[in-house]
Scaffold this motif. Structure first.
Motif, PDB file in Angstrom:
ATOM      1  N   PHE A   5      31.781  41.674  32.712  1.00  0.00           N
ATOM      2  CA  PHE A   5      32.336  42.171  33.970  1.00  0.00           C
ATOM      3  C   PHE A   5      32.190  43.688  33.990  1.00  0.00           C
ATOM      4  CE2 PHE A   5      36.034  43.884  36.312  1.00  0.00           C
ATOM      5  CZ  PHE A   5      35.768  43.364  37.569  1.00  0.00           C
ATOM      6  N   ALA A   6      31.541  44.219  35.022  1.00  0.00           N
ATOM      7  CA  ALA A   6      31.348  45.663  35.164  1.00  0.00           C
ATOM      8  C   ALA A   6      32.128  46.165  36.364  1.00  0.00           C
ATOM      9  CB  ALA A   6      29.864  45.977  35.322  1.00  0.00           C
ATOM     10  N   TYR A   7      32.803  47.296  36.215  1.00  0.00           N
ATOM     11  CA  TYR A   7      33.651  47.852  37.266  1.00  0.00           C
ATOM     12  C   TYR A   7      33.355  49.325  37.525  1.00  0.00           C
ATOM     13  CZ  TYR A   7      35.887  49.431  33.021  1.00  0.00           C
ATOM     14  OH  TYR A   7      36.111  49.993  31.787  1.00  0.00           O
ATOM     15  N   GLY A   8      32.508  49.931  36.716  1.00  0.00           N
ATOM     16  CA  GLY A   8      32.201  51.359  36.841  1.00  0.00           C
ATOM     17  C   GLY A   8      30.706  51.561  36.941  1.00  0.00           C
ATOM     18  N   SER A   9      30.173  52.448  36.121  1.00  0.00           N
ATOM     19  CA  SER A   9      28.749  52.782  36.201  1.00  0.00           C
ATOM     20  C   SER A   9      27.844  51.600  35.880  1.00  0.00           C
ATOM     21  CB  SER A   9      28.428  53.957  35.275  1.00  0.00           C
ATOM     22  OG  SER A   9      28.671  53.613  33.924  1.00  0.00           O
ATOM     23  N   ASN A  10      28.346  50.609  35.167  1.00  0.00           N
ATOM     24  CA  ASN A  10      27.528  49.426  34.845  1.00  0.00           C
ATOM     25  C   ASN A  10      27.369  48.473  36.033  1.00  0.00           C
ATOM     26  OD1 ASN A  10      26.974  50.257  32.247  1.00  0.00           O
ATOM     27  ND2 ASN A  10      28.769  49.233  31.398  1.00  0.00           N
ATOM     28  N   MET A  11      27.975  48.797  37.186  1.00  0.00           N
ATOM     29  CA  MET A  11      27.723  48.006  38.392  1.00  0.00           C
ATOM     30  C   MET A  11      26.347  48.322  38.967  1.00  0.00           C
ATOM     31  SD  MET A  11      31.275  47.865  40.568  1.00  0.00           S
ATOM     32  CE  MET A  11      31.370  49.624  40.886  1.00  0.00           C
ATOM     33  N   ASP A  12      25.797  49.476  38.617  1.00  0.00           N
ATOM     34  CA  ASP A  12      24.529  49.958  39.159  1.00  0.00           C
ATOM     35  C   ASP A  12      23.365  49.177  38.563  1.00  0.00           C
ATOM     36  OD1 ASP A  12      22.250  51.382  39.879  1.00  0.00           O
ATOM     37  OD2 ASP A  12      23.146  53.334  39.486  1.00  0.00           O
ATOM     38  N   ALA A  13      22.674  48.389  39.400  1.00  0.00           N
ATOM     39  CA  ALA A  13      21.586  47.532  38.926  1.00  0.00           C
ATOM     40  C   ALA A  13      20.440  48.345  38.333  1.00  0.00           C
ATOM     41  CB  ALA A  13      21.071  46.656  40.066  1.00  0.00           C
ATOM     42  N   ARG A  30      35.991  39.655  40.375  1.00  0.00           N
ATOM     43  CA  ARG A  30      37.230  40.446  40.310  1.00  0.00           C
ATOM     44  C   ARG A  30      38.058  40.038  39.106  1.00  0.00           C
ATOM     45  NH1 ARG A  30      37.620  36.514  44.018  1.00  0.00           N
ATOM     46  NH2 ARG A  30      39.603  35.511  44.380  1.00  0.00           N
ATOM     47  N   LEU A  31      38.846  40.990  38.640  1.00  0.00           N
ATOM     48  CA  LEU A  31      39.695  40.793  37.465  1.00  0.00           C
ATOM     49  C   LEU A  31      41.142  41.043  37.869  1.00  0.00           C
ATOM     50  CD1 LEU A  31      39.990  40.264  34.426  1.00  0.00           C
ATOM     51  CD2 LEU A  31      39.539  42.684  34.052  1.00  0.00           C
ATOM     52  N   PRO A  32      41.907  39.973  38.109  1.00  0.00           N
ATOM     53  CA  PRO A  32      43.311  40.141  38.504  1.00  0.00           C
ATOM     54  C   PRO A  32      44.133  40.769  37.376  1.00  0.00           C
ATOM     55  CG  PRO A  32      42.548  37.887  38.894  1.00  0.00           C
ATOM     56  CD  PRO A  32      41.506  38.577  38.080  1.00  0.00           C
ATOM     57  N   GLY A  33      45.185  41.472  37.787  1.00  0.00           N
ATOM     58  CA  GLY A  33      46.102  42.062  36.812  1.00  0.00           C
ATOM     59  C   GLY A  33      45.597  43.348  36.187  1.00  0.00           C
ATOM     60  N   HIS A  34      44.552  43.923  36.741  1.00  0.00           N
ATOM     61  CA  HIS A  34      43.987  45.178  36.240  1.00  0.00           C
ATOM     62  C   HIS A  34      43.588  46.059  37.416  1.00  0.00           C
ATOM     63  CE1 HIS A  34      43.468  42.489  32.817  1.00  0.00           C
ATOM     64  NE2 HIS A  34      43.431  43.571  32.067  1.00  0.00           N
ATOM     65  N   ARG A  35      43.511  47.373  37.158  1.00  0.00           N
ATOM     66  CA  ARG A  35      42.982  48.311  38.139  1.00  0.00           C
ATOM     67  C   ARG A  35      42.139  49.349  37.425  1.00  0.00           C
ATOM     68  NH1 ARG A  35      45.800  53.007  37.628  1.00  0.00           N
ATOM     69  NH2 ARG A  35      47.912  52.775  36.869  1.00  0.00           N
ATOM     70  N   VAL A  36      41.235  49.927  38.174  1.00  0.00           N
ATOM     71  CA  VAL A  36      40.376  50.981  37.644  1.00  0.00           C
ATOM     72  C   VAL A  36      41.209  52.253  37.503  1.00  0.00           C
ATOM     73  CG1 VAL A  36      38.307  52.365  38.043  1.00  0.00           C
ATOM     74  CG2 VAL A  36      38.347  49.964  38.726  1.00  0.00           C
ATOM     75  N   THR A  45      37.920  53.372  33.227  1.00  0.00           N
ATOM     76  CA  THR A  45      38.449  52.329  32.355  1.00  0.00           C
ATOM     77  C   THR A  45      39.275  51.390  33.227  1.00  0.00           C
ATOM     78  OG1 THR A  45      39.614  51.852  30.291  1.00  0.00           O
ATOM     79  CG2 THR A  45      40.583  53.551  31.708  1.00  0.00           C
ATOM     80  N   LEU A  46      39.830  50.375  32.614  1.00  0.00           N
ATOM     81  CA  LEU A  46      40.760  49.487  33.297  1.00  0.00           C
ATOM     82  C   LEU A  46      42.108  49.591  32.618  1.00  0.00           C
ATOM     83  CD1 LEU A  46      38.672  46.214  33.824  1.00  0.00           C
ATOM     84  CD2 LEU A  46      39.226  47.960  35.510  1.00  0.00           C
ATOM     85  N   VAL A  47      43.162  49.493  33.410  1.00  0.00           N
ATOM     86  CA  VAL A  47      44.519  49.428  32.879  1.00  0.00           C
ATOM     87  C   VAL A  47      45.190  48.205  33.480  1.00  0.00           C
ATOM     88  CG1 VAL A  47      44.761  51.903  32.442  1.00  0.00           C
ATOM     89  CG2 VAL A  47      45.411  50.982  34.667  1.00  0.00           C
ATOM     90  N   ARG A  48      46.139  47.664  32.735  1.00  0.00           N
ATOM     91  CA  ARG A  48      46.871  46.502  33.245  1.00  0.00           C
ATOM     92  C   ARG A  48      47.784  46.934  34.390  1.00  0.00           C
ATOM     93  NH1 ARG A  48      46.171  41.953  30.453  1.00  0.00           N
ATOM     94  NH2 ARG A  48      45.508  42.109  28.292  1.00  0.00           N
ATOM     95  N   ASP A  49      47.782  46.122  35.442  1.00  0.00           N
ATOM     96  CA  ASP A  49      48.620  46.347  36.609  1.00  0.00           C
ATOM     97  C   ASP A  49      48.776  44.991  37.285  1.00  0.00           C
ATOM     98  OD1 ASP A  49      49.748  46.902  39.100  1.00  0.00           O
ATOM     99  OD2 ASP A  49      48.579  48.738  39.376  1.00  0.00           O
ATOM    100  N   LYS A  50      49.950  44.386  37.136  1.00  0.00           N
ATOM    101  CA  LYS A  50      50.173  43.025  37.640  1.00  0.00           C
ATOM    102  C   LYS A  50      49.876  42.876  39.124  1.00  0.00           C
ATOM    103  CE  LYS A  50      53.667  41.607  34.338  1.00  0.00           C
ATOM    104  NZ  LYS A  50      55.036  41.124  34.151  1.00  0.00           N
ATOM    105  N   LEU A  95      33.203  39.315  28.968  1.00  0.00           N
ATOM    106  CA  LEU A  95      33.494  40.518  28.199  1.00  0.00           C
ATOM    107  C   LEU A  95      33.768  41.656  29.168  1.00  0.00           C
ATOM    108  CD1 LEU A  95      30.631  40.226  25.572  1.00  0.00           C
ATOM    109  CD2 LEU A  95      33.054  39.743  25.218  1.00  0.00           C
ATOM    110  N   VAL A  96      34.743  42.486  28.811  1.00  0.00           N
ATOM    111  CA  VAL A  96      35.102  43.637  29.621  1.00  0.00           C
ATOM    112  C   VAL A  96      35.235  44.828  28.676  1.00  0.00           C
ATOM    113  CG1 VAL A  96      36.783  44.607  31.238  1.00  0.00           C
ATOM    114  CG2 VAL A  96      36.408  42.129  31.181  1.00  0.00           C
ATOM    115  N   TYR A  97      34.589  45.935  29.011  1.00  0.00           N
ATOM    116  CA  TYR A  97      34.706  47.157  28.216  1.00  0.00           C
ATOM    117  C   TYR A  97      35.894  47.960  28.721  1.00  0.00           C
ATOM    118  CZ  TYR A  97      30.135  46.360  26.122  1.00  0.00           C
ATOM    119  OH  TYR A  97      29.078  45.824  25.411  1.00  0.00           O
ATOM    120  N   ILE A  98      36.826  48.251  27.797  1.00  0.00           N
ATOM    121  CA  ILE A  98      38.038  49.003  28.113  1.00  0.00           C
ATOM    122  C   ILE A  98      38.018  50.289  27.287  1.00  0.00           C
ATOM    123  CG2 ILE A  98      40.575  48.974  28.045  1.00  0.00           C
ATOM    124  CD1 ILE A  98      39.567  46.846  29.895  1.00  0.00           C
ATOM    125  N   GLY A  99      38.333  51.408  27.935  1.00  0.00           N
ATOM    126  CA  GLY A  99      38.361  52.688  27.237  1.00  0.00           C
ATOM    127  C   GLY A  99      39.476  52.755  26.218  1.00  0.00           C
TER     128      GLY A  99
END
Length: 156
Positions: A5-13, A30-36, A45-50, A95-99
């Motif tokens: 799952f890519a949410y930042g620069s890795n979204m760029d094909a 989409r990834l529920p319970g998280h925000r950029v 990065t992603l952080v948990r946010d219900k 897989l999700v890359y988290i800072g």
């Protein structure tokens, strides 16, 4: 092959094609319970946010591509596995890359967030999410104030 799952620069094909030769874009996800969020160095990065849902894309990678992506992300990111909701089809584990806090990659390039905003717009991610990314990039997304013409000459 591993799903990522890519949410930042890795979204760029185009960027992913240079990093991961066999990568195949599955589609929006989409990834529920998280925000950029942004790390202190300016990278995403992603952080948990219900109450939030992180928007992004799902990639199918070869194991060689996964190793290349690990090298690209460096020691500043760790991989976790999370259930991701695909735009079409049933949920999948990806897989999700988290800072990692405190481990930076140096300073993010000045146009880093604006490139992410551009890709998110091109991918037609939800407008609320694109506006959120714009605000993170420092762009004002508030509508311009509306002005009315005064037509009563007695007021002058």
């Amino acid at each position: 092959m591993p799903l990522t799952f890519a949410y930042g620069s890795n979204m760029d094909a185009q960027a992913m094609a240079s990093r991961c030769k066999a990568a195949r874009l599955i589609g929006r996800a989409r990834l529920p319970g998280h925000r950029v969020a942004l790390m202190p160095d300016g990278f995403a990065t992603l952080v948990r946010d219900k109450g939030a849902t992180a928007q992004g894309v799902l990639w199918d990678l070869s194991f060689g591509d996964l190793a290349a992506l690990d090298r690209y992300e460096g020691a500043a990111y760790v991989k976790i596995t999370q259930p991701v909701l695909r735009e079409v089809g049933s949920p999948v584990r990806a897989l999700v890359y988290i800072g990692k806090p405190g481990l930076g990659l140096g300073r993010a390039p000045e146009d880093y967030m604006m490139r992410i905003v551009a890709v998110a717009s091109e991918l037609e991610l939800p407008s609320e999410h694109v506006d959120f990314l714009r605000r993170m990039a420092g762009e004002n997304t508030e509508p311009a104030p509306r002005f009315c013409a005064i037509k009563n000459p007695k007021l002058f």
